[in-house]
Design a protein around this motif. Structure first.
Motif, PDB file in Angstrom:
ATOM      1  N   VAL A 249       3.640   9.763   7.734  1.00 39.64           N
ATOM      2  CA  VAL A 249       4.039  11.009   8.406  1.00 39.64           C
ATOM      3  C   VAL A 249       4.164  10.544   9.954  1.00 39.64           C
ATOM      4  CG1 VAL A 249       3.586  13.222   9.178  1.00 39.64           C
ATOM      5  CG2 VAL A 249       3.448  12.642   6.935  1.00 39.64           C
ATOM      6  N   HIS A 250       3.072   9.965  10.544  1.00 39.73           N
ATOM      7  CA  HIS A 250       2.920   9.605  11.969  1.00 39.73           C
ATOM      8  C   HIS A 250       3.869   8.488  12.188  1.00 39.73           C
ATOM      9  CE1 HIS A 250       1.071   8.319  15.768  1.00 39.73           C
ATOM     10  NE2 HIS A 250       1.056   7.159  15.213  1.00 39.73           N
ATOM     11  N   THR A 251       4.086   7.355  11.235  1.00 35.72           N
ATOM     12  CA  THR A 251       5.123   6.447  11.434  1.00 35.72           C
ATOM     13  C   THR A 251       6.683   7.054  11.632  1.00 35.72           C
ATOM     14  OG1 THR A 251       3.767   4.840  10.287  1.00 35.72           O
ATOM     15  CG2 THR A 251       6.169   4.286  10.504  1.00 35.72           C
ATOM     16  N   HIS A 252       6.954   7.811  10.488  1.00 35.65           N
ATOM     17  CA  HIS A 252       8.397   8.434  10.631  1.00 35.65           C
ATOM     18  C   HIS A 252       8.532   9.469  11.690  1.00 35.65           C
ATOM     19  CE1 HIS A 252       9.951   6.699   7.191  1.00 35.65           C
ATOM     20  NE2 HIS A 252       9.098   7.021   6.346  1.00 35.65           N
ATOM     21  N   ALA A 253       7.457   9.996  12.146  1.00 38.15           N
ATOM     22  CA  ALA A 253       7.683  10.959  13.228  1.00 38.15           C
ATOM     23  C   ALA A 253       7.995  10.157  14.713  1.00 38.15           C
ATOM     24  CB  ALA A 253       6.296  11.832  13.764  1.00 38.15           C
ATOM     25  N   GLY A 254       7.264   9.062  14.826  1.00 32.84           N
ATOM     26  CA  GLY A 254       7.571   8.061  15.649  1.00 32.84           C
ATOM     27  C   GLY A 254       8.863   7.344  15.799  1.00 32.84           C
ATOM     28  N   ILE A 255       9.501   7.035  14.571  1.00 35.85           N
ATOM     29  CA  ILE A 255      10.581   6.605  14.341  1.00 35.85           C
ATOM     30  C   ILE A 255      11.706   7.820  15.014  1.00 35.85           C
ATOM     31  CG2 ILE A 255      12.694   5.720  12.681  1.00 35.85           C
ATOM     32  CD1 ILE A 255      10.118   4.662  11.220  1.00 35.85           C
ATOM     33  N   GLN A 256      11.565   8.776  14.292  1.00 33.83           N
ATOM     34  CA  GLN A 256      12.515  10.007  14.880  1.00 33.83           C
ATOM     35  C   GLN A 256      12.671  10.122  16.206  1.00 33.83           C
ATOM     36  OE1 GLN A 256      14.579  11.779  12.963  1.00 33.83           O
ATOM     37  NE2 GLN A 256      13.724  11.447  11.010  1.00 33.83           N
TER      38      GLN A 256
ATOM     39  N   PRO B 223       0.905  -1.209  -0.024  1.00 40.15           N
ATOM     40  CA  PRO B 223       0.010  -0.099   0.093  1.00 40.15           C
ATOM     41  C   PRO B 223       0.886   1.389   0.152  1.00 40.15           C
ATOM     42  CG  PRO B 223      -0.855  -1.700   1.711  1.00 40.15           C
ATOM     43  CD  PRO B 223       0.298  -1.979   1.007  1.00 40.15           C
ATOM     44  N   VAL B 224       1.937   1.345   0.639  1.00 37.32           N
ATOM     45  CA  VAL B 224       2.655   2.583   0.535  1.00 37.32           C
ATOM     46  C   VAL B 224       3.457   2.722  -0.557  1.00 37.32           C
ATOM     47  CG1 VAL B 224       3.085   2.167   3.281  1.00 37.32           C
ATOM     48  CG2 VAL B 224       4.758   1.397   1.504  1.00 37.32           C
ATOM     49  N   THR B 225       3.402   1.876  -1.498  1.00 38.13           N
ATOM     50  CA  THR B 225       4.171   2.027  -2.876  1.00 38.13           C
ATOM     51  C   THR B 225       3.279   2.809  -3.814  1.00 38.13           C
ATOM     52  OG1 THR B 225       3.618   0.036  -3.767  1.00 38.13           O
ATOM     53  CG2 THR B 225       5.510   0.008  -2.441  1.00 38.13           C
ATOM     54  N   GLU B 226       1.907   3.088  -3.334  1.00 33.99           N
ATOM     55  CA  GLU B 226       1.107   3.777  -4.240  1.00 33.99           C
ATOM     56  C   GLU B 226       1.421   5.096  -4.867  1.00 33.99           C
ATOM     57  OE1 GLU B 226      -0.655   6.708  -3.503  1.00 33.99           O
ATOM     58  OE2 GLU B 226       0.290   6.774  -1.355  1.00 33.99           O
ATOM     59  N   TRP B 227       2.395   5.767  -3.950  1.00 32.36           N
ATOM     60  CA  TRP B 227       3.052   6.995  -4.666  1.00 32.36           C
ATOM     61  C   TRP B 227       3.828   6.691  -5.672  1.00 32.36           C
ATOM     62  CZ3 TRP B 227       2.233  11.710  -5.051  1.00 32.36           C
ATOM     63  CH2 TRP B 227       3.141  12.736  -5.233  1.00 32.36           C
TER      64      TRP B 227
ATOM     65  N   LEU C 154     -11.556   9.097  -4.885  1.00 33.68           N
ATOM     66  CA  LEU C 154     -11.035   7.813  -3.876  1.00 33.68           C
ATOM     67  C   LEU C 154      -9.653   7.936  -4.063  1.00 33.68           C
ATOM     68  CD1 LEU C 154     -13.546   5.304  -5.050  1.00 33.68           C
ATOM     69  CD2 LEU C 154     -13.453   6.740  -3.054  1.00 33.68           C
ATOM     70  N   ALA C 155      -8.943   8.146  -5.171  1.00 40.65           N
ATOM     71  CA  ALA C 155      -7.404   7.943  -5.362  1.00 40.65           C
ATOM     72  C   ALA C 155      -6.716   9.042  -4.414  1.00 40.65           C
ATOM     73  CB  ALA C 155      -6.926   8.085  -6.765  1.00 40.65           C
ATOM     74  N   LEU C 156      -7.189  10.302  -4.490  1.00 45.21           N
ATOM     75  CA  LEU C 156      -6.460  11.188  -3.638  1.00 45.21           C
ATOM     76  C   LEU C 156      -6.717  11.141  -2.222  1.00 45.21           C
ATOM     77  CD1 LEU C 156      -7.332  14.594  -5.672  1.00 45.21           C
ATOM     78  CD2 LEU C 156      -5.406  13.290  -5.665  1.00 45.21           C
ATOM     79  N   VAL C 157      -7.923  10.703  -1.842  1.00 41.76           N
ATOM     80  CA  VAL C 157      -8.417  10.508  -0.388  1.00 41.76           C
ATOM     81  C   VAL C 157      -7.320   9.099   0.123  1.00 41.76           C
ATOM     82  CG1 VAL C 157      -9.995   9.658   1.322  1.00 41.76           C
ATOM     83  CG2 VAL C 157     -10.647  11.537  -0.478  1.00 41.76           C
ATOM     84  N   GLY C 158      -7.363   7.950  -0.781  1.00 45.27           N
ATOM     85  CA  GLY C 158      -6.576   7.116  -0.299  1.00 45.27           C
ATOM     86  C   GLY C 158      -4.918   7.562  -0.210  1.00 45.27           C
ATOM     87  N   HIS C 159      -4.630   8.230  -1.156  1.00 40.89           N
ATOM     88  CA  HIS C 159      -3.214   8.827  -1.081  1.00 40.89           C
ATOM     89  C   HIS C 159      -3.040   9.586   0.125  1.00 40.89           C
ATOM     90  CE1 HIS C 159       0.452  10.655  -2.389  1.00 40.89           C
ATOM     91  NE2 HIS C 159       0.065  11.781  -2.052  1.00 40.89           N
ATOM     92  N   TRP C 160      -3.760  10.604   0.482  1.00 42.81           N
ATOM     93  CA  TRP C 160      -3.637  11.379   1.528  1.00 42.81           C
ATOM     94  C   TRP C 160      -3.683  10.536   2.818  1.00 42.81           C
ATOM     95  CZ3 TRP C 160      -7.772  15.083  -0.468  1.00 42.81           C
ATOM     96  CH2 TRP C 160      -7.178  15.800  -1.662  1.00 42.81           C
ATOM     97  N   GLY C 161      -4.674   9.667   2.901  1.00 39.31           N
ATOM     98  CA  GLY C 161      -4.673   8.636   3.926  1.00 39.31           C
ATOM     99  C   GLY C 161      -3.350   7.869   4.200  1.00 39.31           C
TER     100      GLY C 161
ATOM    101  N   GLN D  22      -0.354   8.691   3.279  1.00 35.37           N
ATOM    102  CA  GLN D  22       0.805   9.574   3.689  1.00 35.37           C
ATOM    103  C   GLN D  22       0.426  10.255   5.094  1.00 35.37           C
ATOM    104  OE1 GLN D  22       3.384  10.334   1.485  1.00 35.37           O
ATOM    105  NE2 GLN D  22       2.551   8.796   0.374  1.00 35.37           N
ATOM    106  N   ALA D  23      -0.457  10.435   5.216  1.00 37.34           N
ATOM    107  CA  ALA D  23      -0.819  10.801   6.819  1.00 37.34           C
ATOM    108  C   ALA D  23      -0.271   9.570   7.774  1.00 37.34           C
ATOM    109  CB  ALA D  23      -2.265  11.246   7.076  1.00 37.34           C
TER     110      ALA D  23
END
Length: 281
Positions: free
Chosen positions: A187-194, A83-87, A174-181, A183-184
């Protein structure tokens, strides 16, 4: 640029590109001569720091790093979450649509093609020379490609409006909403890692204080010692100083020869494993 238009514009454009290459390379070459003793030495040191630059195709490593870790070096033991490769699917599709839309509208797409060219040039070294990955490496390329991608989104919106195509509008939404979801969530995952990785500095500082290291103090170790010293209120000294430091900070390394007999204390519960504090007896 108006100066590059008119008769002989191709020659002028090529001259401008050549001048840009020289202007960009000259400071790097001068710094290489003054600081590293020459271009060859600078490239050799860069190669050593990066663990050996070579011809590779690190696409899988970059896909793996999309959801962490901070540095995928190496990327063993981690996999690609689809799912994260959709970008990586959505971005080139929108870029292509944007360029095609500008061409069909008979508008000059030179600025968009320039953005694509610079994005490719920026990403190529990380994809084909560096044998590891980190999410931040490709951020400049993403930023540049969002320009033609935005034109692609506008083209889809225009098509949906002019043809009153509800399916197109629904798919785009749907594509944009899914993408934003997604990506959000990233962001949460990488903030936790940092947050976890930076907390290592406080954990190391706590072990140092437990074993009698307090300001004024001087710490030795690798470049990662700098933020730890800042956290502690200490200074940083060379690994092999004329006078012994207050402590040596190590990660998966042995102490220097003059500190081999010093007591060693592992730092527990760190995000990056293998930290050890070595203090004088």
């Amino acid at each position: 640029m108006p100066a590059l238009r008119g008769h002989g514009r191709l020659r002028r454009r090529l001259s401008a590109v050549a001048a840009g290459l020289v202007a960009g390379a000259l400071p790097w070459v001068v710094e290489a001569e003054l600081r590293f003793g020459g271009v060859r030495n600078r490239l050799a040191e860069a190669d050593e720091v990066q663990g050996g630059l070579r011809a590779v195709f690190s696409l899988r490593a970059h896909l793996t790093a999309l959801d962490g870790p901070l540095l995928c070096r190496p990327c063993t033991g981690d996999g690609v979450i689809l799912p994260v490769t959709e970008w990586w699917v959505l971005l080139p599709l929108l870029v292509g649509l944007g360029l095609c839309a500008e061409y069909r509208a008979r508008r000059s797409a030179a600025a968009l093609w320039l953005a694509v060219a610079v994005a490719v040039a920026t990403a190529a070294p990380y994809l084909f020379l560096v044998p590891y990955a980190a999410p931040r490496f490709l951020l400049p390329a993403y930023a540049l490609l969002t320009l033609p991608a935005a034109a692609g989104i506008l083209a889809v919106v225009h098509r949906a409006r002019t043809r009153r195509s509800q399916p197109t509008a629904v798919v785009l939404t749907l594509a944009l909403v899914g993408h934003w979801g997604i990506q959000a969530a990233l962001v949460h995952t990488h903030a936790g890692i940092q947050q976890q990785a930076r907390a290592d500095w406080d954990r190391i500082a706590s072990v140092l204080r437990e074993h009698g290291v307090h300001p004024p103090c001087a710490l030795a170790g690798n470049s990662s010692t700098i933020p730890i010293a800042h956290t502690m209120g200490c200074t940083v000294t060379e690994t092999d100083p004329p006078t012994h430091p207050s402590a040596v900070i190590l990660r998966e390394r042995k102490p220097p020869h003059w500190a081999r007999d010093w007591p060693r204390f592992p730092v527990p519960d760190t995000y990056n494993p293998g930290w050890t504090v070595v203090v004088p007896p």
